[in-house]
Design a protein around this motif. Structure first.
Motif, short mmCIF file in Angstrom:
data_model
loop_
_atom_site.label_atom_id
_atom_site.label_comp_id
_atom_site.label_asym_id
_atom_site.label_seq_id
_atom_site.Cartn_x
_atom_site.Cartn_y
_atom_site.Cartn_z
N PRO A 26 -9.14 -6.71 -13.11
CA PRO A 26 -8.80 -6.60 -11.70
C PRO A 26 -7.45 -7.24 -11.37
O PRO A 26 -7.06 -8.25 -11.97
N TYR A 27 -6.76 -6.64 -10.42
CA TYR A 27 -5.48 -7.13 -9.92
C TYR A 27 -5.57 -7.30 -8.41
O TYR A 27 -6.19 -6.48 -7.73
N LYS A 28 -4.94 -8.36 -7.91
CA LYS A 28 -4.86 -8.58 -6.47
C LYS A 28 -3.59 -7.94 -5.94
O LYS A 28 -2.51 -8.10 -6.54
N VAL A 29 -3.72 -7.23 -4.84
CA VAL A 29 -2.57 -6.71 -4.11
C VAL A 29 -2.32 -7.72 -2.99
O VAL A 29 -3.21 -7.97 -2.17
N ILE A 30 -1.14 -8.32 -2.98
CA ILE A 30 -0.85 -9.43 -2.07
C ILE A 30 0.25 -9.03 -1.08
O ILE A 30 1.36 -8.67 -1.48
N LEU A 31 -0.10 -9.12 0.20
CA LEU A 31 0.86 -8.88 1.27
C LEU A 31 1.52 -10.21 1.64
O LEU A 31 0.83 -11.22 1.80
N HIS A 32 2.84 -10.19 1.79
CA HIS A 32 3.57 -11.39 2.18
C HIS A 32 3.93 -11.29 3.66
O HIS A 32 4.08 -10.20 4.21
N ASN A 33 4.07 -12.45 4.29
CA ASN A 33 4.40 -12.48 5.72
C ASN A 33 5.67 -11.68 5.98
O ASN A 33 6.59 -11.67 5.17
N ASP A 34 5.70 -11.02 7.11
CA ASP A 34 6.81 -10.15 7.47
C ASP A 34 7.31 -10.52 8.85
O ASP A 34 6.58 -10.37 9.83
N ASP A 35 8.54 -11.02 8.93
CA ASP A 35 9.13 -11.37 10.22
C ASP A 35 10.05 -10.27 10.77
O ASP A 35 10.68 -10.46 11.80
N HIS A 36 10.10 -9.12 10.08
CA HIS A 36 11.03 -8.06 10.48
C HIS A 36 10.34 -6.90 11.19
O HIS A 36 11.01 -6.12 11.85
N HIS A 37 9.04 -6.77 11.03
CA HIS A 37 8.31 -5.66 11.64
C HIS A 37 7.26 -6.20 12.61
O HIS A 37 6.81 -7.33 12.46
N SER A 38 6.88 -5.34 13.54
CA SER A 38 5.84 -5.77 14.49
C SER A 38 4.50 -5.86 13.78
O SER A 38 4.28 -5.24 12.74
N MET A 39 3.62 -6.63 14.36
CA MET A 39 2.27 -6.77 13.80
C MET A 39 1.57 -5.42 13.78
O MET A 39 0.87 -5.10 12.82
N ASP A 40 1.76 -4.64 14.83
CA ASP A 40 1.14 -3.32 14.90
C ASP A 40 1.64 -2.42 13.76
O ASP A 40 0.87 -1.68 13.14
N TYR A 41 2.94 -2.50 13.46
CA TYR A 41 3.52 -1.72 12.36
C TYR A 41 2.88 -2.10 11.03
O TYR A 41 2.54 -1.23 10.22
N VAL A 42 2.71 -3.39 10.80
CA VAL A 42 2.12 -3.87 9.55
C VAL A 42 0.69 -3.37 9.42
O VAL A 42 0.28 -2.90 8.35
N VAL A 43 -0.08 -3.44 10.49
CA VAL A 43 -1.47 -2.95 10.47
C VAL A 43 -1.50 -1.46 10.15
O VAL A 43 -2.28 -1.01 9.30
N LYS A 44 -0.65 -0.68 10.80
CA LYS A 44 -0.60 0.76 10.54
C LYS A 44 -0.20 1.05 9.09
O LYS A 44 -0.76 1.93 8.45
N ALA A 45 0.75 0.29 8.57
CA ALA A 45 1.19 0.47 7.18
C ALA A 45 0.04 0.15 6.21
O ALA A 45 -0.15 0.88 5.23
N LEU A 46 -0.71 -0.89 6.49
CA LEU A 46 -1.85 -1.24 5.65
C LEU A 46 -2.89 -0.12 5.62
O LEU A 46 -3.36 0.28 4.56
N VAL A 47 -3.24 0.37 6.80
CA VAL A 47 -4.26 1.42 6.90
C VAL A 47 -3.80 2.70 6.20
O VAL A 47 -4.59 3.36 5.52
N LYS A 48 -2.52 3.04 6.33
CA LYS A 48 -2.00 4.26 5.68
C LYS A 48 -1.84 4.08 4.17
O LYS A 48 -1.96 5.04 3.42
N SER A 49 -1.58 2.86 3.73
CA SER A 49 -1.31 2.61 2.31
C SER A 49 -2.57 2.43 1.47
O SER A 49 -2.57 2.76 0.28
N VAL A 50 -3.61 1.88 2.06
CA VAL A 50 -4.85 1.59 1.33
C VAL A 50 -5.99 2.31 2.05
O VAL A 50 -6.52 1.81 3.04
N PRO A 51 -6.35 3.50 1.57
CA PRO A 51 -7.29 4.36 2.29
C PRO A 51 -8.63 3.74 2.67
O PRO A 51 -9.19 4.06 3.71
N GLN A 52 -9.14 2.80 1.86
CA GLN A 52 -10.45 2.23 2.17
C GLN A 52 -10.39 1.17 3.27
O GLN A 52 -11.42 0.73 3.77
#
Length: 101
Positions: A26-52
């Motif tokens: 198993p491998y961990k996929v790790i998201l790092h803090n992002d100060d350049h995009h909105s929180m909503d953008y990050v949530v949408k990117a997560l949902v689109k990137s990881v289907p489950q």
């Protein structure tokens, strides 16, 4: 091969978890803090990137990364971990993978 249960007319074999973990570590996929995009953008990117991932889980992951610096998105075999990482990177997010010991 051991039989665990019968479902209707189908037999479900027992899974050797140790062997599976050895063959597909198993491998961990790790998201790092992002100060350049909105929180909503990050949530949408997560949902689109990881289907489950559902929106509620994506919000928790985003908040954890925001508050603690990093957050584990998912744990899976290396190949899908690399795919999820590439997808998150394509959204301009910082994402790494590492082996889950």
């Amino acid at each position: 091969m051991k039989q665990v249960a019968q479902m209707g007319s189908k037999t479900v074999p027992e899974i050797d978890e140790a062997l599976l973990r050895k063959l597909l570590p198993p491998y961990k996929v790790i998201l790092h803090n992002d100060d350049h995009h909105s929180m909503d953008y990050v949530v949408k990117a997560l949902v689109k990137s990881v289907p489950q991932l559902k929106k509620q889980a994506a919000v928790k992951i985003m908040m954890t990364a925001h508050e603690k610096g990093t957050a584990v998105v998912t744990v899976c075999p290396k190949e899908p971990a690399e795919l999820y990482q590439a997808r998150l990177l394509s959204f301009g997010l910082t994402c790494t993978i590492e082996r889950d010991e």
